[in-house]
Enzyme design. Structure first.
Site, PDB file in Angstrom:
ATOM      1  CB  CYS A 113      -1.095  -0.321   1.524  1.00  0.00           C
ATOM      2  SG  CYS A 113      -2.171   1.292   1.247  1.00  0.00           S
ATOM      3  CB  CYS A 210      -6.674  -1.199   6.953  1.00  0.00           C
ATOM      4  SG  CYS A 210      -6.275  -0.900   5.378  1.00  0.00           S
TER       5      CYS A 210
END
Length: 400
Positions: A113, A210
Site C-alpha cells: 500500500c 485494514c
C-alpha cells in the site's frame, strides 16, 4: 534559513499535503503543521468500502475514517479532499495479497500500500497541487545527507517504529516525504492531539490488514483464490501424513496453534507447499534458518546496491516487523541477493520483508530491503530431523 521541515522559505509560503487516514497520528501531523504556519492541504484516500469494516474498530480509510478526517480538517481550518482509490487499491494491494497467500506466502499488505498507493499516486497528486512535500503520520524519521539527499531512519520510539513497512520507499520519494512524528512517542502524540482539541485524540489505532471486514483474512483470500481453500495433508519432515487441513491459507510458517494434531512434543509449521497442498510440520529446532534468498530488493543506502555489497556487506536485518534487527551479511550470488544470518532466525516466512539497517538499535538508518523468496536451514538441520522422529502423533485431526 531552513524551516522545521528542512526546507528553504517561511512556513506560510510552503504548501504541505498531509495524508490523512482519519486516525490520531495523521490528524495530529496536520494540526501540528497548521499550527506552525504551513499552508496545509489534507487528502484522504478512500481505499475500500466493505460494509461491516466501515464501522469496525481498527479499520482504516473507510467511511468512518473519512468522516473523522473531514471533521479534523474543519476543526483546524484546512482544505480537505477525498480521492477514490478503491480500484487501484483492489488491484495493487488486495489482489496481490490474495495471490501471495494462495502461493504459500505470508504477505505484508501495508508495504505494498505504501509503495503502490500512498508513496506513488498520492505523492504525484501532492506535486500537482504545488506542494513542497508530502507529510504522513508514520513513526519514522528522515535526515539530510551531506549531498542534499535524505536518509530514512528509525523512529525515536522503538516500540512504535514503522520503518519496516517503508523499506520500499525510493530515494526520490524520500526527498519529498516528511515525518513530523518521528521523534515523538504515542502518548505524546495523543496529548498533542488533545491540546489541539481533536476528536480523534483517543481513537483506537488502525489494524495492519485494514481491508478485512471480519478480521479473518482467509475470508478475503478464499473469495478471490478458492484454490487456497482446497484440503490437503499435514505431513512431517519425512513426508509421513499426520493429519488433514482445509486450505493452506489457514497456516503460516512458525504457527503452532490450531494444527489439529496431538504429539509428544510441540509441532510447528515449517513450510507450505501450494503445488501439493501439503503443510509440513516439525519441531521448533527445524524452524531455525540462516540463509534467506530475496526478491524485489530496494536499496536506499549510499552508492549503488552492487557497489555497496561488493564481496559482502555486514549489516543488521529484521525479518518480521515485531523483531529487533539481527546481525547478518548481504551477498550477491548468481545474480540474486542472499542474506546470511549470523545467529539464525526462527519462523522466516516467504512473503515477509527482510529489511536492512546500519545498526541494531537507536535511530538506525534504513538501507533498504527485499521480500523473502525462500529460506534455508543450517546443514540441512539433521538434528531437527532426529527430533521429528521422536514426535510420533497420538491422534490425527482436521484443521478448519
Amino acid at each position: 534559513m531552513l524551516n522545521s521541515l528542512d526546507l528553504e522559505g517561511r512556513p506560510q509560503d510552503t504548501r504541505v499535503v498531509v495524508a490523512m487516514s482519519g486516525g490520531v497520528d495523521s490528524s495530529t501531523t496536520a494540526a501540528l503543521l497548521k499550527a506552525e504556519g504551513y499552508d496545509v492541504v489534507g487528502i484522504t484516500l478512500q481505499l475500500y468500502d466493505h460494509g461491516e469494516a466501515i464501522h469496525r474498530k481498527g479499520a482504516c480509510c473507510a467511511g468512518q475514517d473519512i468522516h473523522d478526517a473531514r471533521t479534523v480538517a474543519e476543526r483546524i481550518g484546512i482544505p480537505h479532499y477525498v480521492l477514490d482509490y478503491e480500484s487501484r487499491f483492489r488491484e495493487s494491494v488486495i489482489d496481490s495479497f490474495a495471490t501471495s497467500y494462495a502461493t504459500g506466502e505470508t504477505p505484508v499488505p501495508c508495504i505494498e500500500c505504501n509503495r503502490s498507493i500512498k508513496f506513488r499516486d498520492l505523492l504525484s497528486t501532492a506535486r500537482e497541487l504545488g506542494a513542497a512535500v508530502l507529510a504522513t503520520g508514520h513513526y519514522v524519521s528522515s535526515r539530510r545527507l551531506p549531498d542534499g539527499s535524505r536518509a530514512l531512519v528509525c523512529a525515536a520510539d522503538a516500540d512504535r517504529d514503522q520503518s519496516y513497512f517503508l523499506f520500499a520507499t525510493t530515494r526520490e520519494q524520500l526527498d519529498f516525504l516528511r515525518f513530523p512524528l518521528g521523534d515523538m512517542t504515542k502518548p505524546q502524540t495523543r496529548e498533542l492531539a488533545r491540546s489541539f482539541g481533536l476528536s480523534v485524540a483517543d481513537k483506537h489505532d488502525s489494524q495492519d490488514i485494514c481491508f478485512v471486514p471480519s478480521g479473518r483474512y482467509s475470508d478475503v483470500v478464499g473469495r478471490l483464490k478458492p484454490n487456497a481453500m482446497e484440503p490437503g495433508d499435514i505431513v512431517d519432515l519425512d513426508g509421513r501424513v499426520l493429519g488433514k487441513h482445509h486450505g493452506i491459507v489457514h497456516f503460516t510458517v512458525g504457527q503452532r496453534r490450531g494444527l489439529g494434531i496431538a504429539s509428544h512434543a510441540p509441532l510447528y509449521v515449517l513450510r507450505l507447499e501450494p503445488s501439493t497442498r501439503r503443510v509440513v510440520v516439525g519441531p521448533r529446532a527445524a524452524l531455525r534458518m540462516d540463509r534467506i534468498l530475496l526478491r524485489d530488493v530496494n536499496w536506499i543506502g549510499d552508492n549503488s546496491l552492487d557497489l555497496a555489497v561488493g564481496d559482502g556487506l555486514e549489516m543488521f536485518v529484521r525479518v518480521r516487523s515485531t523483531r529487533r534487527p539481527q546481525p547478518a551479511w548481504l551477498r550477491a550470488i548468481d545474480g540474486e541477493y542472499q542474506v546470511e544470518l549470523i545467529a539464525g532466525e526462527d519462523g522466516v516466512s516467504p512473503g515477509q520483508a527482510c529489511v536492512f539497517y546500519d545498526a541494531p538499535e537507536g535511530q538506525a538508518r534504513v538501507l533498504g530491503g527485499g521480500f523473502i523468496k525462500s529460506a534455508a536451514p543450517r546443514a540441512a538441520n539433521k538434528d531437527a530431523r532426529g527430533a521429528a522422529a521422536a514426535n510420533r502423533p497420538l491422534a490425527a485431526g482436521v484443521r478448519g
